[in-house]
Design a protein around this motif. Sequence first.
Motif, mmCIF file in Angstrom:
data_model
loop_
_atom_site.group_PDB
_atom_site.id
_atom_site.type_symbol
_atom_site.label_atom_id
_atom_site.label_comp_id
_atom_site.label_asym_id
_atom_site.label_seq_id
_atom_site.Cartn_x
_atom_site.Cartn_y
_atom_site.Cartn_z
ATOM 1 N N ASP A 41 62.634 22.068 5.877
ATOM 2 C CA ASP A 41 61.735 23.198 6.159
ATOM 3 C C ASP A 41 62.510 24.521 6.092
ATOM 4 O OD1 ASP A 41 59.379 24.585 7.313
ATOM 5 O OD2 ASP A 41 60.669 24.764 9.075
ATOM 6 N N ARG A 42 63.666 24.566 6.766
ATOM 7 C CA ARG A 42 64.429 25.825 6.794
ATOM 8 C C ARG A 42 64.900 26.238 5.412
ATOM 9 N NH1 ARG A 42 66.952 27.193 12.200
ATOM 10 N NH2 ARG A 42 66.155 25.623 13.610
ATOM 11 N N THR A 43 65.257 25.250 4.597
ATOM 12 C CA THR A 43 65.801 25.581 3.281
ATOM 13 C C THR A 43 64.730 25.549 2.189
ATOM 14 O OG1 THR A 43 66.401 23.252 2.999
ATOM 15 C CG2 THR A 43 68.134 24.719 3.803
ATOM 16 N N ALA A 44 63.489 25.191 2.567
ATOM 17 C CA ALA A 44 62.372 25.097 1.612
ATOM 18 C C ALA A 44 62.796 24.283 0.383
ATOM 19 C CB ALA A 44 61.865 26.470 1.203
ATOM 20 N N ARG A 45 63.341 23.086 0.663
ATOM 21 C CA ARG A 45 63.780 22.192 -0.422
ATOM 22 C C ARG A 45 62.917 20.944 -0.466
ATOM 23 N NH1 ARG A 45 68.587 19.585 -0.123
ATOM 24 N NH2 ARG A 45 68.825 20.173 2.054
ATOM 25 N N PHE A 46 62.757 20.398 -1.649
ATOM 26 C CA PHE A 46 62.002 19.138 -1.824
ATOM 27 C C PHE A 46 62.724 18.011 -1.074
ATOM 28 C CE2 PHE A 46 61.360 15.145 -4.159
ATOM 29 C CZ PHE A 46 59.985 15.049 -4.092
ATOM 30 N N PRO A 47 61.975 17.161 -0.329
ATOM 31 C CA PRO A 47 62.623 16.109 0.473
ATOM 32 C C PRO A 47 63.116 14.932 -0.382
ATOM 33 C CG PRO A 47 60.235 16.038 0.761
ATOM 34 C CD PRO A 47 60.514 17.224 -0.117
ATOM 35 N N ALA A 48 64.093 15.206 -1.222
ATOM 36 C CA ALA A 48 64.562 14.212 -2.196
ATOM 37 C C ALA A 48 65.140 12.973 -1.527
ATOM 38 C CB ALA A 48 65.608 14.855 -3.106
ATOM 39 N N GLU A 49 65.929 13.178 -0.459
ATOM 40 C CA GLU A 49 66.543 12.000 0.192
ATOM 41 C C GLU A 49 65.479 11.100 0.825
ATOM 42 O OE1 GLU A 49 70.333 13.726 2.425
ATOM 43 O OE2 GLU A 49 68.774 15.179 1.896
ATOM 44 N N SER A 174 55.798 19.643 -5.209
ATOM 45 C CA SER A 174 56.926 18.830 -5.714
ATOM 46 C C SER A 174 57.508 19.386 -7.018
ATOM 47 C CB SER A 174 56.526 17.357 -5.934
ATOM 48 O OG SER A 174 56.030 16.788 -4.756
ATOM 49 N N ALA A 175 57.309 20.692 -7.252
ATOM 50 C CA ALA A 175 57.694 21.268 -8.554
ATOM 51 C C ALA A 175 59.164 21.043 -8.916
ATOM 52 C CB ALA A 175 57.367 22.747 -8.577
ATOM 53 N N THR A 176 60.050 21.031 -7.946
ATOM 54 C CA THR A 176 61.458 20.823 -8.296
ATOM 55 C C THR A 176 61.920 19.390 -7.997
ATOM 56 O OG1 THR A 176 62.014 21.701 -6.131
ATOM 57 C CG2 THR A 176 62.166 23.236 -7.982
ATOM 58 N N GLY A 177 60.960 18.522 -7.612
ATOM 59 C CA GLY A 177 61.348 17.149 -7.265
ATOM 60 C C GLY A 177 60.759 16.092 -8.173
ATOM 61 N N ALA A 178 59.557 16.349 -8.705
ATOM 62 C CA ALA A 178 58.877 15.327 -9.499
ATOM 63 C C ALA A 178 59.384 15.332 -10.939
ATOM 64 C CB ALA A 178 57.369 15.562 -9.474
ATOM 65 N N GLN A 179 59.277 14.170 -11.586
ATOM 66 C CA GLN A 179 59.655 14.062 -13.012
ATOM 67 C C GLN A 179 58.437 14.233 -13.914
ATOM 68 O OE1 GLN A 179 61.039 11.792 -10.670
ATOM 69 N NE2 GLN A 179 62.810 13.132 -10.750
ATOM 70 N N TRP A 180 57.243 13.886 -13.385
ATOM 71 C CA TRP A 180 56.034 13.919 -14.192
ATOM 72 C C TRP A 180 54.905 14.593 -13.418
ATOM 73 C CZ3 TRP A 180 55.360 12.201 -19.183
ATOM 74 C CH2 TRP A 180 56.393 11.443 -19.732
ATOM 75 N N ALA A 181 54.076 15.343 -14.143
ATOM 76 C CA ALA A 181 52.869 15.908 -13.526
ATOM 77 C C ALA A 181 51.656 15.544 -14.366
ATOM 78 C CB ALA A 181 52.981 17.428 -13.424
ATOM 79 N N ILE A 182 50.559 15.206 -13.675
ATOM 80 C CA ILE A 182 49.268 15.122 -14.364
ATOM 81 C C ILE A 182 48.683 16.526 -14.294
ATOM 82 C CG2 ILE A 182 46.928 14.164 -14.330
ATOM 83 C CD1 ILE A 182 48.080 11.652 -12.982
#
Length: 406
Positions: A41-49, A174-182
Amino acid sequence: MTTNGAIDVTSIADLSAERKELLGRVAEVAKECAGRADTYDRTARFPAEDFDALFAAGLHAPAVPRDHGGLGIGPHGGDALTLWLMTRELAKADLSLGRCWEGHANSLGLLDAFASAEQKERWFAGVVRRGEKWVAWSGEPQAPKPGERRRFGTGLTKVDGGWVLNGSKVFATSATGAQWAILFVNTAGPGGAKHAEADPDALLMLACDLSDPSVTVDDSWWDPIGMRATVSHLVEFRDTFLSEENVIGEPGAFIRDGWKTAFVPHYAASFLGAAEGAYEYAVEYVMRQGKAADPYVQHRVGSMAVNVESGLLWLKHVARMWDSGRLDEARMAGSRARHVIEHLALETVDNCVRACGARSLVRPSPVERILRDLTFYVRHDNDDHVLATIGRATLGETHDATFYKP
Ligand SMILES: Cc1cc2nc3c(=O)[nH]c(=O)nc-3n(C[C@H](O)[C@H](O)[C@H](O)COP(=O)(O)OP(=O)(O)OC[C@H]3O[C@@H](n4cnc5c(N)ncnc54)[C@H](O)[C@@H]3O)c2cc1C
């Protein structure tokens, strides 16, 4: 109910031993995720882990059919409740994670419903074997807000072998986390699925490989009050080629088949998870402070317990309709559940703050984040329009059960 106030989901939901084991695994992973929520939340990063942990636990392919190596759950797989309970557990840990997860699971459900056998073979293998993440993007609001100079929207051009896409989308979770978008894109012009006025047949679903260099993310747009780790950025497409092989289903199928109605109770499952996070925190908080004998605290805790249990019963009720093929009833009941659970969840968080006091809103208390996240996320659809749609349906009037348009 357990002694720490947590609702015993398995007894309410009448789950099989196999489903209990599955949800037990989810709860273990969710505990880990809760520990990372503040940092994301603080870093506004995708929860990849968090997604890595879900993959490692064999939980990454919920709505992929079993014969493709997935769990085969969700409204399309005949087991809506297990998916919604799974989402609720993850959202309890972190509502942003819940949203990213929902987007992934909903997209897999769409692929299962509409993709060809060859497409399923190709894309499900990526999910099951390599942990690829999916998301679905409409996000082209057309009415500018005060001071907003930029316009959002995409345009499609037909070319040999496919389509070329230009323009932008926002709320691209998930713009910086997902590999595919519909991508929900419209041959009639900007508006995507939700903000278009065109004939439903103009709406296409196109699978986009997000590593394509013509797709870029502008992370300066996303500076919201909450849901920060969903990284729902602005995404730009510059002459992005999308081949015929990536067209999913028939034009207009998403709207004609009422598919968003399967996602609506899923959003509600996330709201409920956030409420449960606040509720469990509140019970621990007031017990630790020795305030359990206070009659006002008792009222607040009693109200929270009833709200959370009511929300679960609503999900179970709607899931039973989906799973027994009563689709028309299920569609409207999902909106009813979404309406009720929004209010139950917001009231639960308010009760938590009133019972616990100001320090519950001081970090690292999770309630501070839950309040911000839930306040924002319930705006995903407009509850006034949801309720008006329920009223229109009850009165036998024409209504839009997909986007609740007035
Ligand atoms: C955290 C989060 C994540 C999201 N992720 C995704 C995603 O992954 N994919 C995706 O496709 N979308 C996503 N959305 C976007 C969402 O579906 C909406 O498109 C978005 O909320 C639209 O923004 P808005 O409410 O500011 O704008 P608007 O849609 O312009 O709505 C503003 C207000 O006006 C109302 N309104 C709209 N039309 C009318 C009308 N004709 N008359 C009167 N009132 C009207 C609306 O109901 C709303 O209350 C996400 C939203 C959130 C909050």
